[in-house]
Motif scaffolding. Structure first.
Motif, PDB file in Angstrom:
ATOM      1  N   SER A  53      16.754   3.798  17.908  1.00 22.47           N
ATOM      2  CA  SER A  53      16.024   2.712  18.584  1.00 22.47           C
ATOM      3  C   SER A  53      15.867   2.998  20.073  1.00 22.47           C
ATOM      4  N   THR A  63       7.764  -1.109  19.134  1.00 24.18           N
ATOM      5  CA  THR A  63       7.710  -1.715  17.804  1.00 24.18           C
ATOM      6  C   THR A  63       8.650  -0.999  16.843  1.00 24.18           C
ATOM      7  N   ALA A  64       8.558   0.336  16.796  1.00 27.25           N
ATOM      8  CA  ALA A  64       9.466   1.099  15.937  1.00 27.25           C
ATOM      9  C   ALA A  64      10.911   0.965  16.422  1.00 27.25           C
ATOM     10  N   ARG A  66      12.241  -1.663  17.792  1.00 28.52           N
ATOM     11  CA  ARG A  66      12.718  -2.965  17.300  1.00 28.52           C
ATOM     12  C   ARG A  66      13.142  -2.867  15.830  1.00 28.52           C
ATOM     13  N   ASP A  67      12.342  -2.183  15.017  1.00 29.85           N
ATOM     14  CA  ASP A  67      12.660  -2.059  13.592  1.00 29.85           C
ATOM     15  C   ASP A  67      13.976  -1.321  13.390  1.00 29.85           C
ATOM     16  N   GLU A  68      14.203  -0.251  14.137  1.00 26.90           N
ATOM     17  CA  GLU A  68      15.456   0.486  14.028  1.00 26.90           C
ATOM     18  C   GLU A  68      16.640  -0.359  14.503  1.00 26.90           C
ATOM     19  N   LEU A  70      16.848  -3.605  14.418  1.00 30.64           N
ATOM     20  CA  LEU A  70      17.096  -4.607  13.372  1.00 30.64           C
ATOM     21  C   LEU A  70      17.937  -3.998  12.246  1.00 30.64           C
ATOM     22  N   ALA A  71      17.618  -2.762  11.869  1.00 26.44           N
ATOM     23  CA  ALA A  71      18.403  -2.090  10.834  1.00 26.44           C
ATOM     24  C   ALA A  71      19.844  -1.891  11.301  1.00 26.44           C
TER      25      ALA A  71
END
Length: 691
Positions: A53, A63-64, A66-68, A70-71
């Motif tokens: 992240s 955006t990517a 944020r996704d990482e 969240l994981a």
């Protein structure tokens, strides 16, 4: 007795069995949950996802990132680092609510509370809580002073404290002169303050220091769009989207620019991407509504605007579109409410005033409609539509004399010179206000308008030059100088002032001013180059297409004129009398008389009292061989505008073909009497041949 006592035993056994099975099922469910749940404790996976992240955030793909993050949070919700990574990504995506919640979770998970005030302040600022953000920044750790100063500058800008904001940015610049984010914030600040020269320089430095800085790329795109044109800005937005293909705000800017360029299919595709990223995005739905309205699909546009749920209600463009759709649907009162708000906020918005006048006329508020348009029709360059609306208003209240006067102005084939709205107060009062607020354009501009109204043009020019000297990065200041020089007939000097403005913001008003000043200065070639450059960047701009087509008609380049006019017709539709008139003239010149007659008839149906319309229709009939029809229309055109040499010349040729030599000679001589008449050789020959 024995048999009766033995009967309950199977029931007890079954009950125990059912309970045992339930416990077993629950145990299985627990094992499955711990095995399959995405929020199970996995510190190593969380650590790796957090590192990914932060790396993605450094690569400007928030955006990517944020996704990482969240994981990572799901893998180890009790660890503070994933929450901090998620906070940073959310702040980059302007998600203030989510970021503030993640800051709190990080602290609860053990993160040092002394290290988060600058992040919490940023999150509060994104939620519109400037005062809370400033208070929180007072607690910021010195290690994050540059970051804190940037947020302080944004908060002070939001509160209108521009000197304080500039001081904060200058302090950040001293600490971190090579920080691209600081330069980006400086560019945003300069842009908001109207200093486009400073904004351009700051944005260029921001990109130079960090070529992948997505915020700097977006800012460059916005500035280039104003400075050079729509087409030139597209690569900047595309570069930003290569970094983060799902960045919503940039998708919206990109889609809007594509739509204005005329690339409708591409614009729609980008709005759909924006809706995938942010379902229900009001901005994306609004852009789709604009595209639908331009295509005449008003029901679809209305449906799309309803889906925005008021998310873009405060945007001027959305207010104009919404009110247009309201008028089209007959909901005049709702349109009036929207347009009154817009006119109050933007008193010089002529389009809004005309729309509001339409709505008022349709609710039998004719006097209010007239009052709304008084500042517009007081100008010499008032367009025929505004003049016609005022005439209809006077008709409604029974004032036939004024109605006829405005209809006559609307019917005349040319418009006068542009002027400014009148000042609202006396020179003495405005001069006093300007003296109390030295260097403030808000006080000096009304004084300049008043000096112009009074006829003191040298005094107005001196004040305008004073504003421009103090605001070299503001295009409006240079335009003010140019406008005043135009009134003094100093066209070359005005062109210089307009060109300075165009170097900062090459928009439609600036282009039109520069073209006019160059043409009046006798530099038609330079004017044509300016127009061609503008059209290369703004290929479907209505004003530029009209002007280009007019010049093409005058030059006899009929095929090119047809191309320009048909592009314009695809943009604005068939209900424009002037456009149909020009199309009739262009198709006549190209020898396509059947098509020319169709457009001439359409124009005449819309504006039968306009001499230019009657002339174009009549000339198309003449070229097709219908001399009686041509004669009737061209005679009418000359009666309506007897001083126009071109109309006289057309009528002279019809008379000559009808062998009415004396009348032909009279009309040709009247045309030759005008020094601006260009077809002198042909007219002279006709006079000699009918003598």
């Amino acid at each position: 007795m024995t048999s009766s006592r033995s009967t309950p035993r199977p029931r007890v056994f079954r009950k125990v069995l059912v309970i045992a099975l339930c416990v077993l099922a629950f145990a299985v469910a627990l094992i499955a949950w711990f095995t399959l749940s995405p929020v199970r404790q996995d510190p190593e996976s969380a650590r790796q996802a957090t590192q990914r992240s932060l790396a993605l955030l450094k690569a400007d793909n928030a955006t990517a990132a944020r996704d990482e993050a969240l994981a990572a949070v799901r893998s180890d919700p009790g660890s503070p680092e994933p929450h901090i990574a998620l906070t940073l990504a959310m702040l980059a995506l302007d998600d203030g609510v989510g970021a503030e919640a993640e800051v709190q979770r990080a602290v609860e998970a053990g993160y040092d509370a002394k290290l988060v005030p600058h992040l919490r302040a940023h999150a509060q600022l994104l939620q519109g809580e400037e005062e809370k953000a400033l208070a929180e920044l007072d607690k910021a750790d010195p290690r994050f002073r540059t970051y804190a100063l940037r947020i302080r500058a944004r908060a002070l800008t939001g509160l209108g404290n521009l000197p304080g904001a500039l001081a904060a940015l200058n302090a950040a610049m001293q600490i971190a002169p090579q920080d691209s984010e600081v330069w980006t914030d400086m560019g945003r600040f300069k842009y908001a303050a109207g200093d486009l020269l400073g904004a351009i320089a700051a944005s260029e430095q921001a990109v130079k220091l960090a070529p992948g800085n997505i915020d700097a790329l977006q800012l460059r795109g916005e500035l280039v769009r104003g400075q050079y044109g729509l087409v030139a800005s597209l690569p900047w937005f595309e570069s930003a989207l290569k970094r983060d293909p799902a960045r919503h705000d940039i998708l919206i800017e990109y889609a809007a620019t594509l739509g204005d360029v005329g690339r409708t299919v591409d614009a729609l595709a980008v709005t759909r991407r924006a809706l995938e990223v942010r379902p229900g995005s009001p901005e994306a739905l609004y852009l789709q509504a604009v595209i639908a309205a331009r295509a005449g699909k008003f029901d679809l546009a209305r449906s799309l605007m309803e889906k925005t749920r008021g998310g873009v209600a405060s945007l001027p463009g959305a207010m104009l579109l919404g009110s247009t759709l309201d008028i089209q649907a007959g909901d005049y009162q709702q349109a009036i409410e929207k347009l009154r708000t817009l006119v109050n906020n933007q008193p010089m918005n002529i389009t809004a005033r005309k729309l509001l006048a339409v709505a008022l006329l349709r609710t039998d508020s004719a006097r209010n409609a007239i009052d709304m348009l008084r500042p517009v029709v007081a100008r010499n360059d008032a367009d025929s539509y505004a003049l016609t609306l005022v005439a209809r208003g006077f008709e409604r209240i029974g004032d036939r004399a004024n109605a006829a006067r405005f209809l006559d102005r609307a019917a005349y084939p040319a418009i006068g010179e542009p002027g400014a709205f009148s000042a609202d107060d006396s020179v003495a009062v405005l001069a006093g206000d300007a003296a109390l607020r030295p260097g403030d354009p808000g006080a000096t501009v009304p004084l300049i308008r008043a000096l112009i109204d009074q006829g003191n043009l040298p005094g107005a020019l001196a004040k305008a030059q004073e504003i421009a000297a103090g605001n070299r990065g503001a295009p409006a200041a240079h335009i003010l100088v140019g406008d005043t020089l135009m009134l003094l007939d100093r066209y070359g000097d005005a062109a210089t002032a307009y060109r300075t403005a165009a170097d900062l913001r090459f928009d439609e008003p600036t282009m039109l001013r520069l073209v006019e000043s160059l043409e009046r200065a006798g530099r038609r070639g330079d004017a044509a180059n300016v127009l061609a450059l503008f059209l290369s960047q703004n290929p479907v701009n209505t004003a530029a297409l009209r002007l280009s087509a007019h010049w093409q008609l005058v030059a006899g380049d009929y095929d090119a004129a047809i191309d320009s006019l048909e592009t314009l017709r695809a943009r604005i539709g068939d209900g424009d009398a002037a456009l149909n008139t020009d199309l009739a003239a262009a198709y006549t010149g190209a020898g396509e008389t059947a098509t020319a007659i169709e457009f001439g008839e359409a124009a005449y149906g819309l504006a039968p009292a306009n001499p230019a319309v009657a002339d174009a229709f009549g000339w198309a009939l003449y070229r097709s061989g219908d001399l009686p029809g041509a004669l009737e229309l061209l005679q009418k055109a000359v009666v309506l505008a007897p001083r126009h040499p071109g109309l006289r010349w057309h009528l002279a040729q019809v008379y000559a073909d009808l062998n009415r030599k004396a009348e032909a000679r009279t009309q040709a001589q009247a045309a030759l009497a005008d020094p601006g008449f260009t077809e002198r050789a042909a007219a002279t020959a006709l006079v000699a041949g009918t003598g």
